[in-house]
Scaffold this active site. Structure first.
Site, short mmCIF file in Angstrom:
data_model
loop_
_atom_site.label_atom_id
_atom_site.label_comp_id
_atom_site.label_asym_id
_atom_site.label_seq_id
_atom_site.Cartn_x
_atom_site.Cartn_y
_atom_site.Cartn_z
N ASN A 49 -12.81 -2.97 2.33
CA ASN A 49 -13.74 -1.84 2.33
C ASN A 49 -14.63 -1.94 1.08
O ASN A 49 -14.12 -2.22 -0.01
CB ASN A 49 -12.98 -0.52 2.33
CG ASN A 49 -12.15 -0.34 3.59
OD1 ASN A 49 -12.60 -0.67 4.67
ND2 ASN A 49 -10.94 0.16 3.44
N HIS A 108 -10.14 -5.34 -3.53
CA HIS A 108 -8.82 -5.53 -2.91
C HIS A 108 -9.01 -5.90 -1.45
O HIS A 108 -9.95 -5.46 -0.80
CB HIS A 108 -7.96 -4.27 -3.02
CG HIS A 108 -8.62 -3.00 -2.56
ND1 HIS A 108 -9.55 -2.34 -3.34
CD2 HIS A 108 -8.50 -2.28 -1.43
CE1 HIS A 108 -9.96 -1.25 -2.69
NE2 HIS A 108 -9.35 -1.21 -1.52
N MET A 109 -8.10 -6.71 -0.97
CA MET A 109 -8.05 -7.08 0.44
C MET A 109 -6.79 -6.46 1.04
O MET A 109 -5.69 -6.70 0.55
CB MET A 109 -8.03 -8.60 0.61
CG MET A 109 -8.01 -9.04 2.08
SD MET A 109 -8.00 -10.85 2.24
CE MET A 109 -9.70 -11.23 1.79
N HIS A 110 -7.00 -5.63 2.07
CA HIS A 110 -5.85 -5.10 2.81
C HIS A 110 -5.38 -6.19 3.77
O HIS A 110 -6.19 -6.75 4.53
CB HIS A 110 -6.26 -3.91 3.67
CG HIS A 110 -6.77 -2.70 2.94
ND1 HIS A 110 -6.04 -1.55 2.79
CD2 HIS A 110 -7.96 -2.47 2.32
CE1 HIS A 110 -6.74 -0.66 2.12
NE2 HIS A 110 -7.93 -1.18 1.83
N ASP A 118 0.85 -1.19 0.00
CA ASP A 118 0.00 0.00 0.00
C ASP A 118 0.89 1.24 0.00
O ASP A 118 1.89 1.31 0.71
CB ASP A 118 -0.93 -0.01 1.22
CG ASP A 118 -2.06 1.00 1.08
OD1 ASP A 118 -3.22 0.57 0.96
OD2 ASP A 118 -1.78 2.22 1.09
N ILE A 119 0.52 2.22 -0.82
CA ILE A 119 1.32 3.44 -0.95
C ILE A 119 1.28 4.28 0.33
O ILE A 119 2.15 5.13 0.54
CB ILE A 119 0.81 4.25 -2.17
CG1 ILE A 119 1.91 5.16 -2.71
CG2 ILE A 119 -0.45 5.02 -1.86
CD1 ILE A 119 1.59 5.74 -4.09
N GLU A 176 -12.25 3.45 -1.62
CA GLU A 176 -11.74 4.52 -2.49
C GLU A 176 -11.48 4.01 -3.91
O GLU A 176 -11.70 4.75 -4.87
CB GLU A 176 -10.42 5.08 -1.92
CG GLU A 176 -10.59 5.83 -0.61
CD GLU A 176 -9.25 6.22 -0.01
OE1 GLU A 176 -8.23 6.20 -0.73
OE2 GLU A 176 -9.22 6.52 1.19
N VAL A 177 -10.97 2.81 -4.03
CA VAL A 177 -10.59 2.29 -5.34
C VAL A 177 -11.56 1.17 -5.73
O VAL A 177 -11.64 0.15 -5.05
CB VAL A 177 -9.14 1.75 -5.33
CG1 VAL A 177 -8.76 1.22 -6.71
CG2 VAL A 177 -8.17 2.83 -4.88
P1 AMP Z 1 -9.82 1.52 0.02
O1 AMP Z 1 -10.31 2.67 0.84
O2 AMP Z 1 -10.05 0.20 0.68
O3 AMP Z 1 -10.34 1.57 -1.40
O4 AMP Z 1 -8.24 1.68 -0.01
C1 AMP Z 1 -7.50 1.95 -1.16
C2 AMP Z 1 -6.04 1.85 -0.77
O5 AMP Z 1 -5.27 1.94 -1.95
C3 AMP Z 1 -5.54 2.93 0.20
O6 AMP Z 1 -5.03 2.31 1.37
C4 AMP Z 1 -4.44 3.64 -0.60
O7 AMP Z 1 -3.35 4.03 0.20
C5 AMP Z 1 -4.05 2.57 -1.62
N1 AMP Z 1 -3.49 3.07 -2.86
C6 AMP Z 1 -3.98 4.04 -3.67
N2 AMP Z 1 -3.20 4.19 -4.76
C7 AMP Z 1 -2.20 3.29 -4.64
C8 AMP Z 1 -1.07 2.95 -5.43
N3 AMP Z 1 -0.81 3.59 -6.59
N4 AMP Z 1 -0.24 1.98 -5.00
C9 AMP Z 1 -0.49 1.34 -3.84
N5 AMP Z 1 -1.54 1.60 -3.04
C10 AMP Z 1 -2.38 2.58 -3.43
#
Ligand code: AMP
Length: 119
Positions: free
Chosen positions: A92, A105-107, A35-36, A100-101
């Site tokens: 999320n 994805h699984m954190h 994660d960035i 957000e994305v």
């Molecule tokens: P979510 O709120 O679960 O959609 O989290 C999206 C995650 O993606 C966040 O923790 C961001 O820090 C991460 N993220 C966004 N852009 C990038 C990227 N280019 N490389 C790695 N992680 C990213």
């Protein structure tokens, strides 16, 4: 519920190689990268390579082979990060989950005591 995947999201761009990432693990069905904006010592995102916008989209519509491949990748990440003392897996989802994305994805978060699940 219908699922409408937008292939212009940032993780789709990572999968197409348009944006760099710090890969931790890759297989035919999944990619895991750092994660960035890490929230703990270890913070890795595991994503399927297929076009799924959320956990429920993936669970409902992804073929069994893709689901198995994704979970195998989660297992490999847990082994690579040596998360013997535990970790947290977070997916999320949409508005209430503050996603957000819009690519599933699984954190995987760990490497330290994480505290309670919700504040
Ligand atoms: P979510 O709120 O679960 O959609 O989290 C999206 C995650 O993606 C966040 O923790 C961001 O820090 C991460 N993220 C966004 N852009 C990038 C990227 N280019 N490389 C790695 N992680 C990213």
């Amino acid at each position: 519920m219908t699922f409408d995947y937008d292939d212009q999201n940032i993780f789709a761009k990572i999968l197409r190689g348009e944006i760099p990432n710090q890969t931790v693990y890759e297989s035919d069905h999944a990619l895991a990268f750092k994660d960035i904006n890490p929230q703990a010592t270890h913070h890795v995102l595991v994503i399927p390579k297929g076009p799924y916008m959320s956990l429920d989209h993936f669970a409902i519509e992804a073929p069994t082979e893709e689901q198995a491949g994704f979970m195998a990748a989660v297992g490999e990440v847990c082994k690579l990060l040596e998360l013997d003392s535990g970790f947290r897996a977070i997916c999320n989802t949409r508005i209430h989950g503050v996603q957000e994305v819009p690519h599933f994805h699984m954190h995987i978060v760990g490497g330290e005591q994480l505290g309670q699940m919700l504040p």
